[in-house]
Design an enzyme around this catalytic site. Structure first.
Site, mmCIF file in Angstrom:
data_model
loop_
_atom_site.group_PDB
_atom_site.id
_atom_site.type_symbol
_atom_site.label_atom_id
_atom_site.label_comp_id
_atom_site.label_asym_id
_atom_site.label_seq_id
_atom_site.Cartn_x
_atom_site.Cartn_y
_atom_site.Cartn_z
ATOM 1 C CB ALA A 1 -5.775 7.435 6.849
ATOM 2 C CD GLN B 1 -2.700 -1.148 2.594
ATOM 3 O OE1 GLN B 1 -2.637 -2.220 3.334
ATOM 4 N NE2 GLN B 1 -3.337 -0.062 3.061
ATOM 5 C CD GLU C 1 -9.084 3.929 8.064
ATOM 6 O OE1 GLU C 1 -9.107 5.005 7.613
ATOM 7 O OE2 GLU C 1 -8.154 3.361 8.638
ATOM 8 N NE ARG D 1 -6.710 7.306 12.393
ATOM 9 C CZ ARG D 1 -7.445 8.364 11.889
ATOM 10 N NH1 ARG D 1 -8.914 8.092 11.776
ATOM 11 N NH2 ARG D 1 -6.865 9.186 10.812
ATOM 12 C CB THR E 1 -3.116 11.652 13.492
ATOM 13 O OG1 THR E 1 -2.505 10.569 13.438
ATOM 14 C CG2 THR E 1 -4.790 11.398 13.789
ATOM 15 C CD GLU F 1 -0.136 2.694 6.753
ATOM 16 O OE1 GLU F 1 -1.263 2.246 6.832
ATOM 17 O OE2 GLU F 1 0.239 3.824 7.102
ATOM 18 N NE ARG G 1 -12.113 -1.760 5.297
ATOM 19 C CZ ARG G 1 -12.646 -2.460 4.732
ATOM 20 N NH1 ARG G 1 -12.750 -3.776 4.621
ATOM 21 N NH2 ARG G 1 -13.652 -1.939 3.576
ATOM 22 C CG PHE H 1 -7.921 -5.683 4.203
ATOM 23 C CD1 PHE H 1 -8.835 -5.218 3.645
ATOM 24 C CD2 PHE H 1 -7.676 -6.952 3.831
ATOM 25 C CE1 PHE H 1 -9.686 -6.083 2.795
ATOM 26 C CE2 PHE H 1 -8.120 -7.629 2.722
ATOM 27 C CZ PHE H 1 -9.111 -7.136 2.297
#
Lengths: 778, 490
Positions: free
Chosen positions: A528, A212, A730, A325, A459, A247, A357, A243
């Site tokens: 995100a 990703q 998400e 988060r 963020t 990442e 996710r 998902f």
């Protein structure tokens, strides 16, 4: 002027907001969509397999690889000594994640060496022949163990505070304390991690990676090879699911393939076995939430104090922003007048947990919804009434400020929830269920309607940028490239719609091309939920530039005002005449107009000060609500999801069928997380649920028997996003919380709804039965 | 002796004499034939991304079944027709109706599982003209999708069933007669086939007698029927098994007959083949079989294999033990029959002598007066391995007291095991709520279950007791059970 005839059409195929099928659907069903393992291999391609730690925490005393090297087909064995650059793949620069362990292992399954063989089978067999001597060190794999052992934190914790929680907790008419365990989750992307590295001249290497985040893979490969980023090209056409699991986690495989490819000057493919993938790569964080709630007899929240402790694994990876988060979403949809929230990102001797996710948000929200349940059972009311009583208010209500001091300006919670309450017939069904339960000794039912409010933006403010590259060729065909990656979510389709819509051409003219660090640099992860917000805007910016040049050219050539150049479906009106898009492009080419543009976008308005716990981390919020009904068997704890109704907010949808697919899929994945998906480590620190035979994601027969999914068609993003749409990846994941709460209500019937069942997640049949037994014993 | 197997792959006849005994069909397709439509998702038969159809001659008919190519060995393909996703679309590129329905219903997102789903849907489409939702879900139990939430895939199955297209369009229907003729030709010879590669041997005996002889000569051989367990020895444990003896093609092992001794099921009968007969005999057994593995596993796996591998968590042994089944073993020395429960000696140890193979099992004729139930408890309802599986068989005397009682559990001990203490406590006593309540603790004498990833010991112990309660309620006509579909919907 060229007045050649054209097919007069009122609209183009594939404008924004149209329900277009996925661009690869045809290739998916014929098996011709190419994933990395399907690509023709360069001549002489070698294959990699991992040698893994067999201890959870130990010093490595000696490594004997002689049998590995002597095994049939083995070409080389790569250890940390073979890494020319830095032996580290920490995604946050904290240098706490060695690519290959050297003197110490910190989880069972940590990679120590890599076998490179002529075939994958040979490499895998050889990898098991290593003899490694260890000296065991104390280990802990879960949150309780970490707390008992005084485990270090992998990253500094965050605190959010507003109001006077200490005094107001004391002043609240009623108080309670509790604890909740929330399990982790394996991504179970159907395509496991994979990378193919092809060495080039000089320091060059091209890596095809199922990731990703191609840019991060590029950086990591450059670091481990000690070369500049310009020598590394990372390509990603599509992933077989991501998902969040691709990442940061893809970097390991890409880096090791690249190291071997450069060392041996041969292409190297690295596809771990499913079990190895599951043992080695990180997962969703488990959490333990310790909470104290102050409220009144009506059920209105006065104060909340909660600590969110997380199983982070052996390194920090993304655990900082994930646990952040969680706190950002511990308010779920509710206004906490006085609040104190703290994270505890704990080090454990397990694989390093990562993005998944929702990125901590779901765990925060499950905590917030437990708070509501506690209060509802304490005051003896329908949890939905407690929810509505505590929703954020409209601007001006004095009830709009989040624990992180961002105003909720776009609140549509009440409208959304009340529409669903009506369309799902929640009240009457709840009544009927309570009557059913009163007369049913073995089977009990439950129903719950839970909301979602999810903050959209990275963020980390810097990540909220994107680039795109659009070429219009002289035949009028369009080449589209952007920094977003396609993992099935339909991003490529949506961004192509944006470009087709901007030029007013049929979408078939737009060729969607593999994401490549050589085309668009310095991209952010497709994560995100930001993919279409960021890349849609960047692609729009690129297309807009070309379009403006075409307009400027037309004005010049045909001596008209800009207002007299209008892009109609597949043609362009210039004054009173029209010509085809192709003809305009060709004419512009001969006039030496640049028909290529790089687009760029950065999200406005956002800022965040982590140390102060203040700012506007989110550009906007996406909302949704789900109502689920379940039946449980009080003899065994087994259950069924009988019905789910969903109303979800995607703003003005860029592609309704793709968005509905995202909502349905996310719901089922969220439901799986909270029901049957259980990660289980044994006393030696071995993950024993490392394959689909032991780790159970939902099947077709687990989805709600009746499944009604609708988008809130009236919703429009109040911020200026692409087409006024909203992110969709998400937020709907958390609609699955309705299933957990419905199970909880069914259990609560055992004690006549007077006791909060405190059903922890995942609510496996075992946890449901144990909760039933607990309430029976009360 | 022959040294090559013959099969048909899509439209091409293949004679293959160069393969390792443990080479999987999936590796053969992807690595050797570059047919990359079939994907590897798990390499253990649990995700379905590798699903292909295998056609074989059964009783004169050519039947196609979905299978997991990842754990199916090439050596098991003799005399079959392998159909992969590449074979479906028309020669002019038009999609097969099953594929088109998946596109129209938005049944793919990341697309990795999609070829497998297409093949499972294709298998269903061929076998069932008008499947119910329940039947669709059963056909899809062996296919995992992580993106869609399944709703659009189920809708695709319904859509394609509703609009049945011309058979001429279908590659299997188009070539059926020709393929059948080819397979008949291949199967006319009953020679034993031996294929050797790198000093490892695949043996495909032509007859039962040849099988007995092969095993006599090679007592260390691994017998492979459905490969749903042995497949994992290879893909996961990388055990160097040798030689491998394939028996899945031996039709003599695939018969189901009924006589005065009861129902005789050949060891090579697959779950899918046995389903209909067993369901008619004992509906509870049919319901259990529908929850073993996915459709692909049920098409490959055999009841004989489920017994022979001796797993403590195999689903059929407790169900069959409670019915009083016997197992027959055969070797060159002859046959012997023993009660099934006696076959399981200890964890990992069965009463099978070198050179012996499981030939058949026999179920006593059903007793209309008897009560029989099987309850499988797993984390996920379908395609999961039991945390525990309890089977109950009961007859009452004229006074309403327990006459015969056989209770067997899987997942509660190192072997499938009878609950002798509970049985003893029940026998002779009135079959009543009080009796049932009073014998609950006898389970502790029978079982000391373990804690593992499927369940804790505590959960297993409580649930075993509760299943006796469930059985009592069922016999008393007060059954309350979860059912996803009403009988009329199924």
């Amino acid at each position: 002027m060229d007045n050649t005839t054209f097919e007069a059409k009122g609209t183009i195929t594939g404008p924004m907001h149209a329900s277009l099928k996925h661009d690869s659907a045809h290739k998916h069903v014929t098996g011709s969509a190419e994933y990395i393992d399907d690509m023709p291999e360069p001549a002489g391609t070698l294959h990699a397999a991992l040698g893994l730690s067999e201890r959870a925490h130990a010093d490595i005393l000696a490594i004997d690889l002689s049998a590995v090297k002597a095994a049939p087909g083995v070409v080389a064995v790569i250890t940390a000594d073979d890494i020319p650059g830095v032996n580290d793949v920490s995604s946050n620069g904290s240098h706490d994640e060695p690519l290959l362990a050297t003197t110490k292992v910190e989880f069972h399954g940590q990679p120590i060496f890599v076998v490179i063989g002529e075939t994958r089978d040979q490499a895998r067999r050889a990898a098991r022949l290593a003899r490694i001597d260890y000296r065991d060190l104390p280990h802990w794999t879960d949150i309780d163990g970490a707390l008992e052992n005084g485990a270090p934190l992998v990253v500094s914790p965050m605190t959010l505070k507003r109001g006077e929680p200490e005094t107001e907790m004391g002043n609240a008419p009623r108080r309670l304390t509790g604890q909740m365990y929330i399990g982790g989750q394996e991504h179970f992307y159907l395509e496991s991690q994979i990378a193919l590295a092809i060495p080039g001249e000089d320091e060059d290497v091209t890596v095809w990676s199922s990731t990703q985040h191609p840019t991060e893979v590029q950086h990591m490969v450059a670091h481990v090879l000690a070369c500049a980023s310009h020598a590394v090209t990372v390509n990603t056409r599509r992933m077989g699911g991501g998902f969040g699991g691709k990442e940061t986690q893809g970097a390991h495989f890409a880096c090791l393939a690249a190291v071997a490819a450069k060392k041996l000057n041969r292409a190297v493919k690295f596809r771990p076995d499913r079990d190895e993938d599951m043992m080695v790569t990180g997962k969703r964080h488990d959490f333990r939430v310790d909470y104290e709630l102050g409220f009144d007899d009506e059920g209105r929240i006065h104060a909340v104090d909660a600590t969110f402790a997380a199983r982070c694994g052996f390194s920090s990876d993304l655990s900082g922003p994930v646990t952040d988060r969680a706190l950002f979403h511990a308010d779920s949809s509710y206004f906490y007048p006085h609040v104190h929230l703290t994270s505890k990102p704990l080090k454990t001797h397990t694989c390093s947990n990562t993005a998944f996710r929702g990125f901590g948000g779901p765990q925060g929200m499950v905590g917030g919804e437990r708070f509501i349940e506690e209060i509802a059972y304490a005051v003896g009311k329908d949890p939905l009434d407690i929810r509505k009583l505590n929703f954020y208010g409209e601007p001006g209500s004095g009830r709009t400020l989040t624990p992180y001091h961002q105003e909720v300006e776009d609140n549509i919670l009440l409208r959304l929830v009340e529409e669903l309450e009506t369309s799902s017939d929640y009240r009457a069904r709840r009544q009927a269920i309570m009557e059913f339960n009163a007369n049913s000794p073995v089977i009990r039912k439950g129903i719950a309607l839970t909301p979602v409010k999810f903050g959209i933006s990275f963020t980390m403010t810097a990540f909220n940028q994107a680039g795109a590259l659009v070429h219009v060729y002289s035949d009028g065909s369009i080449h589209l490239n952007h920094g977003g990656t396609e993992m099935g979510q339909g991003l490529y389709t949506k961004v192509a719609q944006v470009v087709a819509d901007t030029f007013q051409v049929d979408i078939e003219r737009v060729k969607i091309t593999a994401t490549s660090t050589g085309k668009v640099p310095n991209t952010s992860a497709t994560a995100a939920s930001s993919g279409s917000d960021l890349n849609g805007m960047a692609a729009y910016d690129a297309a807009r530039q070309i379009k403006e040049r075409l307009i400027e050219f037309a004005c010049r050539k045909w001596q008209v005002a800009a207002s007299d150049v209008e892009f109609l479906p597949n043609r362009v009106r210039v004054g009173t005449d029209t010509l085809t898009f192709d003809a305009l492009v060709k004419a512009a080419y001969f006039d030496r107009v640049q028909l290529s543009a790089a687009g760029f976008y950065k999200t406005p308005k956002i800022h965040w000060d982590r140390a102060a716990g203040r700012g506007r981390p989110f550009y906007y919020f996406a909302y949704g609500a789900a109502c689920s009904e379940v039946s449980i068997d009080t003899l065994t704890g087994e259950y069924l999801v009988d019905r789910t109704d969903i109303l979800h907010d995607v703003g003005r949808s860029l592609n309704p069928v793709i968005d509905i697919g995202q909502v349905e899929g996310a719901f089922v994945q969220g439901m799986g997380w909270l029901t049957t998906e259980e990660l289980w480590w044994d006393g030696k620190g071995r993950l024993r649920t490392h394959a689909p035979s032991t780790y159970k994601i939902p099947l077709a027969s687990d989805r709600p028997k009746i499944f009604n999914v609708k988008l809130a068609e009236w919703s429009e993003n109040r911020e200026q996003t692409i087409g006024r749409s909203k992110a969709v990846g998400e937020p709907p994941f958390m609609l699955g919380i309705s299933v957990l709460e419905a199970l909880s209500m069914a259990v609560a019937s055992i004690a006549d709804y007077t006791v909060c069942p405190r059903l922890d997640a995942p609510a496996t049949p075992e946890r449901v039965l144990m909760a039933v037994e607990r309430l029976k014993a009360m | 002796m022959t040294s090559a197997i013959r099969f048909v792959l899509n439209g091409e006849e293949v004679s293959l004499g160069d393969f390792a005994p443990t080479e999987t069909l999936l590796d053969y397709l992807r690595l050797r034939r570059r047919l990359t439509g079939s994907k590897e998702g798990c390499a253990e038969g649990d995700c379905g991304a590798c699903t292909v159809l295998v056609g074989r001659l059964i009783g004169g008919a050519l039947r196609y079944e979905s299978v997991n190519a990842c754990i199916r060995f090439v050596g098991s393909l003799h005399g079959t027709h392998v159909v992969t996703v590449e074979h479906l679309a028309a020669r002019d590129g038009r999609l097969h109706p099953v594929q088109q329905a998946m596109v129209d219903c938005h049944g793919s997102q990341c697309g990795f599982c999609t070829p497998g789903f297409v093949m499972s849907l294709y298998g269903l489409w061929m076998a069932n003209e008008n499947p119910s939702r329940a039947e669709i879900e059963i056909a899809l139990q062996g296919n995992l999708c992580r993106c869609t939430g399944y709703e659009p895939i189920v809708k695709a199955a319904e859509q394609v069933a509703a609009a049945r297209p011309s058979a001429l369009f279908d590659p299997i229907e188009r070539d059926r007669a020709e393929i059948m003729a080819k397979l008949w030709t291949i199967r006319t010879s009953s020679d034993t086939i031996r294929v050797e590669k790198d000093n490892r041997q695949a043996i495909i005996p032509g007859t039962l007698q040849a099988l007995a002889e092969v095993l006599s000569d090679n007592p260390g051989a691994t017998i492979v029927a459905g490969a749903t367990d042995v497949g994992l020895w290879v893909t996961k444990q990388m055990r160097p098994i040798n030689p491998v003896v394939f028996i899945n093609h031996l039709t003599d092992l695939q018969t189901i007959t009924e006589d005065e001794t009861g129902l005789v099921i050949g060891a090579g009968v697959t779950y899918a083949q046995a389903f209909e007969v067993l369901e008619a005999y004992h509906p509870a057994l049919g319901r259990l079989i529908d929850r073993i593995g996915g459709q692909q596993v049920r098409n490959m796996g055999t009841i004989g294999g489920n017994i022979a591998n001796g797993s403590p968590i195999g689903d059929t042994p407790p169900a069959l033990i409670a019915l009083g089944a016997t197992v027959t073993l055969r070797s060159t020395a002859g046959s012997r029959t023993l009660p099934l429960e006696d076959f399981f000696i200890d964890y990992g140890r069965q009463d099978r002598q070198p050179g012996e193979f499981v030939e058949k099992l026999t179920l006593p004729p059903p007793d209309d007066e008897a009560f029989y139930a099987v309850y499988k408890i797993s984390k996920r309802r379908d395609e999961d391995i039991s945390a525990l599986c309890g089977a109950f068989y009961l007859t009452l005397d004229g006074e309403g007291c327990v006459d015969t009682c056989r209770i067997a559990f899987g997942g509660m001990a190192g072997i499938p095991k009878r609950a002798k203490a509970v049985e003893e406590a029940l026998t002779g006593r009135p079959w009543s709520w009080n009796t049932v309540a009073s014998v609950r603790d006898a389970f502790d004498e029978d079982y000391q279950p373990l804690t593992d990833w499927r369940a804790t010991a505590e959960y297993r112990a409580i649930t075993a007791r509760n299943l006796l309660t469930r059985f009592f309620l069922e016999t008393a006509g007060q059954s309350q059970e979860l059912a996803r579909f009403e009988p009329e919907e199924a």
